[in-house]
Design a protein around this motif. Sequence first.
Motif, PDB file in Angstrom:
ATOM      1  N   ASP A  21       0.845  -1.190   0.000  1.00 42.60           N
ATOM      2  CA  ASP A  21       0.000   0.000   0.000  1.00 42.60           C
ATOM      3  C   ASP A  21       0.884   1.246   0.000  1.00 42.60           C
ATOM      4  O   ASP A  21       1.714   1.440   0.888  1.00 42.60           O
ATOM      5  N   ILE A  22       0.701   2.092  -1.007  1.00 47.29           N
ATOM      6  CA  ILE A  22       1.590   3.247  -1.125  1.00 47.29           C
ATOM      7  C   ILE A  22       0.954   4.514  -0.585  1.00 47.29           C
ATOM      8  O   ILE A  22       1.567   5.583  -0.608  1.00 47.29           O
ATOM      9  N   ARG A  23      -0.268   4.422  -0.081  1.00 49.79           N
ATOM     10  CA  ARG A  23      -0.980   5.647   0.296  1.00 49.79           C
ATOM     11  C   ARG A  23      -0.269   6.406   1.417  1.00 49.79           C
ATOM     12  O   ARG A  23      -0.204   7.622   1.406  1.00 49.79           O
ATOM     13  N   HIS A  24       0.284   5.654   2.340  1.00 51.02           N
ATOM     14  CA  HIS A  24       0.956   6.298   3.463  1.00 51.02           C
ATOM     15  C   HIS A  24       2.166   7.108   2.988  1.00 51.02           C
ATOM     16  O   HIS A  24       2.348   8.264   3.376  1.00 51.02           O
ATOM     17  N   THR A  25       2.960   6.497   2.121  1.00 51.28           N
ATOM     18  CA  THR A  25       4.123   7.204   1.584  1.00 51.28           C
ATOM     19  C   THR A  25       3.691   8.446   0.825  1.00 51.28           C
ATOM     20  O   THR A  25       4.300   9.514   0.936  1.00 51.28           O
ATOM     21  N   MET A  26       2.642   8.288   0.042  1.00 53.81           N
ATOM     22  CA  MET A  26       2.163   9.425  -0.743  1.00 53.81           C
ATOM     23  C   MET A  26       1.741  10.562   0.186  1.00 53.81           C
ATOM     24  O   MET A  26       2.031  11.735  -0.068  1.00 53.81           O
ATOM     25  N   GLN A  27       1.072  10.174   1.284  1.00 56.14           N
ATOM     26  CA  GLN A  27       0.653  11.186   2.257  1.00 56.14           C
ATOM     27  C   GLN A  27       1.865  11.920   2.836  1.00 56.14           C
ATOM     28  O   GLN A  27       1.868  13.140   2.964  1.00 56.14           O
ATOM     29  N   GLN A  28       2.924  11.154   3.121  1.00 57.93           N
ATOM     30  CA  GLN A  28       4.150  11.768   3.647  1.00 57.93           C
ATOM     31  C   GLN A  28       4.728  12.768   2.645  1.00 57.93           C
ATOM     32  O   GLN A  28       5.159  13.857   3.024  1.00 57.93           O
ATOM     33  N   VAL A  29       4.721  12.375   1.361  1.00 60.60           N
ATOM     34  CA  VAL A  29       5.264  13.268   0.334  1.00 60.60           C
ATOM     35  C   VAL A  29       4.432  14.539   0.262  1.00 60.60           C
ATOM     36  O   VAL A  29       4.966  15.655   0.186  1.00 60.60           O
ATOM     37  N   TYR A  30       3.119  14.374   0.310  1.00 60.93           N
ATOM     38  CA  TYR A  30       2.253  15.555   0.253  1.00 60.93           C
ATOM     39  C   TYR A  30       2.472  16.455   1.469  1.00 60.93           C
ATOM     40  O   TYR A  30       2.417  17.674   1.372  1.00 60.93           O
ATOM     41  N   GLU A  31       2.723  15.831   2.637  1.00 61.28           N
ATOM     42  CA  GLU A  31       2.980  16.644   3.821  1.00 61.28           C
ATOM     43  C   GLU A  31       4.293  17.405   3.684  1.00 61.28           C
ATOM     44  O   GLU A  31       4.424  18.548   4.123  1.00 61.28           O
ATOM     45  N   LEU A  32       5.253  16.738   3.045  1.00 61.37           N
ATOM     46  CA  LEU A  32       6.545  17.385   2.840  1.00 61.37           C
ATOM     47  C   LEU A  32       6.427  18.537   1.847  1.00 61.37           C
ATOM     48  O   LEU A  32       7.054  19.582   2.006  1.00 61.37           O
ATOM     49  N   PHE A  33       5.616  18.334   0.815  1.00 61.04           N
ATOM     50  CA  PHE A  33       5.456  19.349  -0.239  1.00 61.04           C
ATOM     51  C   PHE A  33       3.999  19.762  -0.353  1.00 61.04           C
ATOM     52  O   PHE A  33       3.307  19.348  -1.285  1.00 61.04           O
ATOM     53  N   PRO A  34       3.518  20.596   0.536  1.00 58.78           N
ATOM     54  CA  PRO A  34       2.094  20.955   0.502  1.00 58.78           C
ATOM     55  C   PRO A  34       1.700  21.680  -0.792  1.00 58.78           C
ATOM     56  O   PRO A  34       0.563  21.563  -1.244  1.00 58.78           O
ATOM     57  N   ALA A  35       2.646  22.399  -1.386  1.00 60.36           N
ATOM     58  CA  ALA A  35       2.306  23.166  -2.589  1.00 60.36           C
ATOM     59  C   ALA A  35       1.860  22.249  -3.729  1.00 60.36           C
ATOM     60  O   ALA A  35       0.910  22.557  -4.449  1.00 60.36           O
ATOM     61  N   VAL A  36       2.559  21.113  -3.884  1.00 57.07           N
ATOM     62  CA  VAL A  36       2.161  20.230  -4.989  1.00 57.07           C
ATOM     63  C   VAL A  36       0.981  19.355  -4.580  1.00 57.07           C
ATOM     64  O   VAL A  36       0.254  18.855  -5.437  1.00 57.07           O
ATOM     65  N   ALA A  37       0.767  19.204  -3.274  1.00 56.92           N
ATOM     66  CA  ALA A  37      -0.372  18.405  -2.832  1.00 56.92           C
ATOM     67  C   ALA A  37      -1.673  19.024  -3.328  1.00 56.92           C
ATOM     68  O   ALA A  37      -2.612  18.318  -3.707  1.00 56.92           O
ATOM     69  N   GLU A  38      -1.686  20.365  -3.359  1.00 59.08           N
ATOM     70  CA  GLU A  38      -2.895  21.035  -3.844  1.00 59.08           C
ATOM     71  C   GLU A  38      -3.140  20.761  -5.323  1.00 59.08           C
ATOM     72  O   GLU A  38      -4.256  20.887  -5.804  1.00 59.08           O
ATOM     73  N   LYS A  39      -2.071  20.431  -6.045  1.00 61.11           N
ATOM     74  CA  LYS A  39      -2.199  20.284  -7.503  1.00 61.11           C
ATOM     75  C   LYS A  39      -2.107  18.833  -7.920  1.00 61.11           C
ATOM     76  O   LYS A  39      -1.678  18.530  -9.025  1.00 61.11           O
ATOM     77  N   ARG A  40      -2.519  17.928  -7.036  1.00 59.25           N
ATOM     78  CA  ARG A  40      -2.277  16.513  -7.314  1.00 59.25           C
ATOM     79  C   ARG A  40      -2.968  16.008  -8.570  1.00 59.25           C
ATOM     80  O   ARG A  40      -2.541  15.025  -9.152  1.00 59.25           O
ATOM     81  N   LYS A  41      -4.036  16.696  -8.992  1.00 61.72           N
ATOM     82  CA  LYS A  41      -4.745  16.228 -10.196  1.00 61.72           C
ATOM     83  C   LYS A  41      -4.300  16.977 -11.456  1.00 61.72           C
ATOM     84  O   LYS A  41      -4.881  16.803 -12.526  1.00 61.72           O
ATOM     85  N   GLN A  42      -3.292  17.855 -11.295  1.00 62.49           N
ATOM     86  CA  GLN A  42      -2.829  18.602 -12.471  1.00 62.49           C
ATOM     87  C   GLN A  42      -1.674  17.887 -13.152  1.00 62.49           C
ATOM     88  O   GLN A  42      -0.901  17.180 -12.498  1.00 62.49           O
ATOM     89  N   ALA A  43      -1.564  18.116 -14.488  1.00 63.66           N
ATOM     90  CA  ALA A  43      -0.428  17.535 -15.202  1.00 63.66           C
ATOM     91  C   ALA A  43       0.863  18.156 -14.670  1.00 63.66           C
ATOM     92  O   ALA A  43       0.956  19.377 -14.529  1.00 63.66           O
ATOM     93  N   ALA A  44       1.844  17.325 -14.386  1.00 58.82           N
ATOM     94  CA  ALA A  44       3.076  17.811 -13.772  1.00 58.82           C
ATOM     95  C   ALA A  44       3.801  18.791 -14.682  1.00 58.82           C
ATOM     96  O   ALA A  44       4.464  19.707 -14.213  1.00 58.82           O
ATOM     97  N   GLY A  45       3.668  18.608 -15.987  1.00 62.25           N
ATOM     98  CA  GLY A  45       4.346  19.485 -16.931  1.00 62.25           C
ATOM     99  C   GLY A  45       3.846  20.917 -16.882  1.00 62.25           C
ATOM    100  O   GLY A  45       4.497  21.826 -17.385  1.00 62.25           O
ATOM    101  N   GLU A  46       2.649  21.111 -16.305  1.00 64.23           N
ATOM    102  CA  GLU A  46       2.093  22.467 -16.263  1.00 64.23           C
ATOM    103  C   GLU A  46       2.526  23.235 -15.017  1.00 64.23           C
ATOM    104  O   GLU A  46       2.179  24.400 -14.863  1.00 64.23           O
ATOM    105  N   LEU A  47       3.239  22.583 -14.118  1.00 63.88           N
ATOM    106  CA  LEU A  47       3.621  23.252 -12.868  1.00 63.88           C
ATOM    107  C   LEU A  47       4.828  24.164 -13.082  1.00 63.88           C
ATOM    108  O   LEU A  47       5.521  24.084 -14.088  1.00 63.88           O
ATOM    109  N   SER A  48       5.097  25.005 -12.063  1.00 64.97           N
ATOM    110  CA  SER A  48       6.261  25.882 -12.139  1.00 64.97           C
ATOM    111  C   SER A  48       7.533  25.066 -11.924  1.00 64.97           C
ATOM    112  O   SER A  48       7.487  23.915 -11.473  1.00 64.97           O
ATOM    113  N   GLY A  49       8.669  25.675 -12.235  1.00 66.96           N
ATOM    114  CA  GLY A  49       9.939  24.956 -12.145  1.00 66.96           C
ATOM    115  C   GLY A  49      10.198  24.374 -10.770  1.00 66.96           C
ATOM    116  O   GLY A  49      10.584  23.210 -10.626  1.00 66.96           O
ATOM    117  N   GLY A  50       9.976  25.180  -9.732  1.00 71.15           N
ATOM    118  CA  GLY A  50      10.233  24.711  -8.376  1.00 71.15           C
ATOM    119  C   GLY A  50       9.306  23.574  -7.990  1.00 71.15           C
ATOM    120  O   GLY A  50       9.730  22.590  -7.365  1.00 71.15           O
TER     121      GLY A  50
END
Lengths: 277, 335, 443
Positions: free
Chosen positions: A152-181
């Motif tokens: 089950d990878i959900r726990h790890t994913m949650q940890q990543v989202y906690e580490l990077f809250p900015a991308v957690a908000e954009k989890r359904k967006q194409a990664a290529g559309e995000l800013s460089g950082g």
Amino acid sequence: MSDQNASFGNRGNRDASVVNTKGMGTIDGTRKSGPVGAGRAGDPFLIGEAMTGGYGKGADILNDCTIAVEQGQIAVIVGPNGAGKSTAMKAIFGMLNLRQGSVRLNGQDITALNPQDRVKAGMGFVPQVNNIFPSMTVEENLEMGAFIRNDDIRHTMQQVYELFPAVAEKRKQAAGELSGGQRQQVAVGRALMTQPKVLMLDEPTAGVSPIVMDELFDRIIAIARGGMPVLMVEQNAQQAMNIADKAYVLVQGANAHTGTGAELMANDEVRRTFLGG
Amino acid sequence: MDFLNALVVFLNFVFIPAAAYGAQLALGALGVTLVYGILRFSNFAHGDTMAFGTAVVILVTWGLQAMGISLGPLPTALLALPFGIAATAMLVLLTDKAVYKFYRVKKAAPIILVMASVGVMFVMNGLTRLLIGVSEYRFDDGERFIINVRDFREWSGLPEGLALRSTQALTLVVAVIVVIALFYFLNRTKSGKAMRAYSDNEDLALLSGIDPERVVRMTWIIAASLATIAGTLYGLDKSFKAFNYFQILMPIFAAAIVGGLGNPLGAIAGGFLVAFSEVAVTYPWVKIVGYIAPWYEPSGLMQLLGTEYKFAVSFVILIVVLLFRPTGLFRGKSA
Amino acid sequence: MSNTRQSAGYSAWRAPVLFAILAVLFVLEGTVNNTMFSGSWNTSLAILNMGLLSAITALGVNMQWGYAGLFNVGVVGFLAMGALAPVLVSLPPVEGAWQAGGPRLLAALAVGVGVLAIAKLVWTRTRSGIAIAVILLAGFFAYRFLFDPAVIAIENNNPARHGNIGGLGLPVLLSWAVGGLFAAAAAWAIGKVALGLRSDYLAIATLGIGEIIVAVMKNEDWLARGVKNITSIPRPVAYEVDLQNNAEFVAVAKDWGFQAAEASGIWVKLSYMSLFLVVLLVLILLAELALKSPWGRMMRAIRDNETAAEAMGKDVTRRHLQVFILGSAVIGIAGAMMVTLDGLLTPTSYNPLRYTFLIWVMVIVGGSGNNWGAVLGAVTIWFLWIKVEVWGPALIGMLTAPMPDGDLKMHLLDSAPHMRFIAMGLVLLLVLRFAPRGLLPEK
């Protein structure tokens, strides 16, 4: 380059209606891994020792170069352009053939493994460029990071989202559309999804603004304080040494200076040559 | 003004044929676009793959018919389809092993794969000819119509009739099922996502533990299945003639490029766009105009272009789309 | 890295030896009569003549592919474009056709071109999609208003024998050059659009234009009678019948030990061969000179490193357009020569497999970028294409000889001629795999 590849020269490779050169690979995925050996007593957690080698049949870029990182620490590789910083990291990751030296991780000699198998052995690698799947969503990028896991990878994913809250908000967006950082955050997050034993970053702050860079460094420190050793190649030597537990200054593919970040910062020669005064 | 009759004529001669043709093109374009996205070249052999698959389906259909097996109202070809898919997938995988893999391992420039696909096209063309010859065959059986003109007239009381051939309905139903299944696979399953990841970034996919050869195998199997299904539906709807399957390559390529090469959603949109434009531009509108505007008496057929020029339509759409949106309607990989 | 490889392992004797082997094959075809060869000089020369025309076509493709790396999959269309020239230039005028609708037809075509030009102008000035749509739509109806009656009138003019606009009655050799111009014009139009896009879409664009040109030729009866074919296109060489009625010729033929009928065929084919050889050699000379000129060096520089060439201020798109037009013109010349050789125009025979992709097999097998390679590849592949149709059944016949008579054996024997498609595909695949630079690699 193979004969087949050179046979048509550059002909026809401009015609987008017949060829698709985007996302083409460069790593030879067919190389088979050799056996895993035993480590040596007293080894650091990860060590690339006395590495000598280059790309293909070309000249040696690394000359007797040694890089190591201890559990829970941050090690950085710095040096002038063309010193072989990225090459040293790629050597540890198995992307070039070593003529001499060995790579040992967590008590095992993994010198003969190919990159895919080093990931399985516990290396998390974030390339400098092309380090995300641009048309896939952030969440799918993380899922692909965890491709080799069957639990089950959900726990790890949650940890990543906690580490990077900015991308957690954009989890359904194409990664290529995000800013460089944010893309770099996705890239680091993707590598973390395998739950690696060591995280290796190739110039994670290349091309991002100073503010974003500081934030990224904060995140990297957080990762290391969480217990995961981090090995990182950095162009911004000063900032990197500020956060480094250990720093390696490479010159022409060989170790020039080694020490804690603070030690090297205090070293006049290092300061003069690499830190601009 | 007789709107109802105009609508019936429109449905009968424009909408239904174009929808069926569009579905066939979309299935073909999906195969082309997948191979382009993952194997990174435009497969000139795709038309002949379709022809080969259809030829096998026809042979198995004949065999089943000879054994007295049928599907009742549905065409027997539907029962033969799995055999056709299996045979085509085998052939395509064999081709990959014998031809394409060598260049893939060498990381050769994709143009060499394009050239190789021309060679494969010749071989497959010859195989199809050996298998079934060059004549034209009709192989639809079962119920011919779901709605036939006479019943419709009696039911509606309108002078204009509406026919829905079972092959047209079948085409649409099968296409919808296949497309839903494909999109579910690509967007919801681990293997499908691995295919997309490989298409996006080969190296990173490899480093994530995705087996490239497995991705390639899956792609060929899916492409072969799509080709066989598209070819069989096209053959059921019209007729089977090996050369027509070569010609259909142009609208299929156009559909894939218009939609944005490498983008499955685009391939479907492109297929329908090309099909509807082709039919709309080559249809004589005089009858419909006659119902809607009876006071206006046009001198000709009100046909913008002769049906012989339907290939020109897909071409013009292609050029226009590329001029205004160089990456295709949906962002493709080719810009 | 590629340059060192290209020159390595390629002896100066390679080209002469390969051409000599090819020549021996043609001599065998002309002299030895067995299952492999026909033993007829007429057959041998007929294959050679068509092979020479294929060589000219391959030369054109090689200019585009070899010099500039452009992938043209509409060769059949440019051949067809050239094929129209002898019909429109050297056929005698059709009585009444011009009076029936000639001026109106020309006006229609002028309006068509004018509308496109205006649309282009308006687009560059205003960038308004609506304006373009209105102009094109209005233009289309104006064009059809002029065009349709003219076409009906021309096609109704003696439809059993003519129904076409007819030619100008000029010498057929002139039409070869005109064929080149026709193809060049088509290439200019298509190249202007397809090469100007953000990335090239030349392959798909040429694939499309090829289909369209052939469709026009099949369906526009006023142009070249469509599928009703044009026969009796004038010849630049003597007619067999005239030769056979010429006592002097018959006497000379007898001295050499030939029947008059056979000798006249050989004589005609030799005349064609000389003409074709002259054209081929002139074209090769020009192509080689161009390649060694500063222009040719720049073309190759652009091909090998586009980014660097662009950085040096070279207009890559413009150069590509140039070479695309030149190559297409050469293909057009070959197209005109083909109908001249056949003496008739049959639009239905313009099949992309035969006229586009087989030419590509020739170019790749011969050696991308090498003009002599294109010639060698073209003649070799053409020889194989013709002979495998004979060898295939012979081989199958031999293999199936022990089989009992039955449906399977019949089927195999019937379909044996199709083996040539498989053979050509295999030749291409084998060359790509084991000698991707072709028989004569680029120097």
